[in-house]
Design a protein around this motif. Sequence first.
Motif, PDB file in Angstrom:
ATOM      1  N   VAL A  50       0.848  -1.198   0.000  1.00  0.00           N
ATOM      2  CA  VAL A  50       0.000   0.000   0.000  1.00  0.00           C
ATOM      3  C   VAL A  50       0.883   1.247   0.000  1.00  0.00           C
ATOM      4  N   GLY A  51       1.969   1.233   0.786  1.00  0.00           N
ATOM      5  CA  GLY A  51       2.902   2.359   0.787  1.00  0.00           C
ATOM      6  C   GLY A  51       3.538   2.590  -0.575  1.00  0.00           C
ATOM      7  N   ILE A  52       3.911   1.511  -1.252  1.00  0.00           N
ATOM      8  CA  ILE A  52       4.499   1.644  -2.593  1.00  0.00           C
ATOM      9  C   ILE A  52       3.480   2.217  -3.567  1.00  0.00           C
ATOM     10  N   PHE A  53       2.244   1.717  -3.518  1.00  0.00           N
ATOM     11  CA  PHE A  53       1.230   2.212  -4.441  1.00  0.00           C
ATOM     12  C   PHE A  53       0.854   3.662  -4.145  1.00  0.00           C
ATOM     13  N   ILE A  54       0.808   4.039  -2.873  1.00  0.00           N
ATOM     14  CA  ILE A  54       0.491   5.433  -2.531  1.00  0.00           C
ATOM     15  C   ILE A  54       1.611   6.354  -2.999  1.00  0.00           C
ATOM     16  N   SER A  55       2.867   5.958  -2.774  1.00  0.00           N
ATOM     17  CA  SER A  55       3.975   6.802  -3.223  1.00  0.00           C
ATOM     18  C   SER A  55       4.033   6.876  -4.744  1.00  0.00           C
ATOM     19  N   GLY A  56       3.710   5.780  -5.420  1.00  0.00           N
ATOM     20  CA  GLY A  56       3.653   5.800  -6.883  1.00  0.00           C
ATOM     21  C   GLY A  56       2.559   6.717  -7.393  1.00  0.00           C
ATOM     22  N   LEU A  89       3.005   2.382 -12.239  1.00  0.00           N
ATOM     23  CA  LEU A  89       3.850   2.852 -11.148  1.00  0.00           C
ATOM     24  C   LEU A  89       5.088   3.486 -11.765  1.00  0.00           C
ATOM     25  N   PRO A  90       5.489   4.653 -11.293  1.00  0.00           N
ATOM     26  CA  PRO A  90       6.646   5.327 -11.890  1.00  0.00           C
ATOM     27  C   PRO A  90       7.960   4.674 -11.494  1.00  0.00           C
ATOM     28  N   GLY A  91       8.916   4.772 -12.378  1.00  0.00           N
ATOM     29  CA  GLY A  91      10.265   4.297 -12.085  1.00  0.00           C
ATOM     30  C   GLY A  91      10.318   2.817 -11.775  1.00  0.00           C
ATOM     31  N   ASP A  92      11.109   2.496 -10.799  1.00  0.00           N
ATOM     32  CA  ASP A  92      11.272   1.100 -10.405  1.00  0.00           C
ATOM     33  C   ASP A  92      10.341   0.701  -9.274  1.00  0.00           C
ATOM     34  N   GLY A 113       9.907  -2.845  -7.250  1.00  0.00           N
ATOM     35  CA  GLY A 113       9.884  -2.897  -5.785  1.00  0.00           C
ATOM     36  C   GLY A 113       8.655  -3.612  -5.259  1.00  0.00           C
ATOM     37  N   ALA A 114       7.492  -3.340  -5.865  1.00  0.00           N
ATOM     38  CA  ALA A 114       6.251  -3.985  -5.430  1.00  0.00           C
ATOM     39  C   ALA A 114       6.318  -5.496  -5.650  1.00  0.00           C
ATOM     40  N   ALA A 126       6.344  -8.411  -2.676  1.00  0.00           N
ATOM     41  CA  ALA A 126       5.364  -9.504  -2.703  1.00  0.00           C
ATOM     42  C   ALA A 126       6.057 -10.866  -2.787  1.00  0.00           C
ATOM     43  N   ASN A 127       7.080 -10.982  -3.633  1.00  0.00           N
ATOM     44  CA  ASN A 127       7.789 -12.256  -3.766  1.00  0.00           C
ATOM     45  C   ASN A 127       8.577 -12.608  -2.513  1.00  0.00           C
ATOM     46  N   PHE A 128       9.155 -11.613  -1.836  1.00  0.00           N
ATOM     47  CA  PHE A 128       9.883 -11.877  -0.603  1.00  0.00           C
ATOM     48  C   PHE A 128       8.951 -12.484   0.447  1.00  0.00           C
ATOM     49  N   PHE A 129       7.789 -11.855   0.655  1.00  0.00           N
ATOM     50  CA  PHE A 129       6.885 -12.355   1.686  1.00  0.00           C
ATOM     51  C   PHE A 129       6.261 -13.685   1.282  1.00  0.00           C
ATOM     52  N   ALA A 130       6.014 -13.894  -0.004  1.00  0.00           N
ATOM     53  CA  ALA A 130       5.519 -15.203  -0.444  1.00  0.00           C
ATOM     54  C   ALA A 130       6.562 -16.276  -0.162  1.00  0.00           C
ATOM     55  N   GLY A 131       7.838 -15.968  -0.400  1.00  0.00           N
ATOM     56  CA  GLY A 131       8.910 -16.919  -0.111  1.00  0.00           C
ATOM     57  C   GLY A 131       9.046 -17.212   1.365  1.00  0.00           C
ATOM     58  N   VAL A 132       8.909 -16.188   2.199  1.00  0.00           N
ATOM     59  CA  VAL A 132       8.995 -16.390   3.651  1.00  0.00           C
ATOM     60  C   VAL A 132       7.850 -17.287   4.125  1.00  0.00           C
ATOM     61  N   ILE A 133       6.654 -17.042   3.622  1.00  0.00           N
ATOM     62  CA  ILE A 133       5.495 -17.834   4.040  1.00  0.00           C
ATOM     63  C   ILE A 133       5.619 -19.275   3.556  1.00  0.00           C
TER      64      ILE A 133
END
Length: 116
Positions: free
Chosen positions: A34-40, A75-78, A82-83, A87-94
Amino acid sequence: MSALNQAEPANDKSYQFFDGFTRVMLATMLVLLVGIFISGNYMSAHKLAGIGTDDKVNNLAAATIHGTHHPFVQLPGDAELGAFSVANFFAGVIVGYHWLRLFGTRTPSPAEEKKK
């Protein structure tokens, strides 16, 4: 020990996938996304530059085919990278947390039993 550190056997019938750890990880991932989407959205609304590699590649591809590209989520830039990374990091942790429950444990062969 806390409930997060205790391993449960793979054949436990009272297993719940959405235990405390999984809920915390999903909530943290949601907050970060949500933070990434709001900043984008903020960067896009204020015409802030955030040119990234994906934009350059998409513009080159659009110039080659003489058309325009339309991303699913703008989403602008990178920020898109980042999003997906969050998402992939937390999916991997779970998945890593639930690995034995999802895939079980390997039963040792008779030769491996003799070695022990």
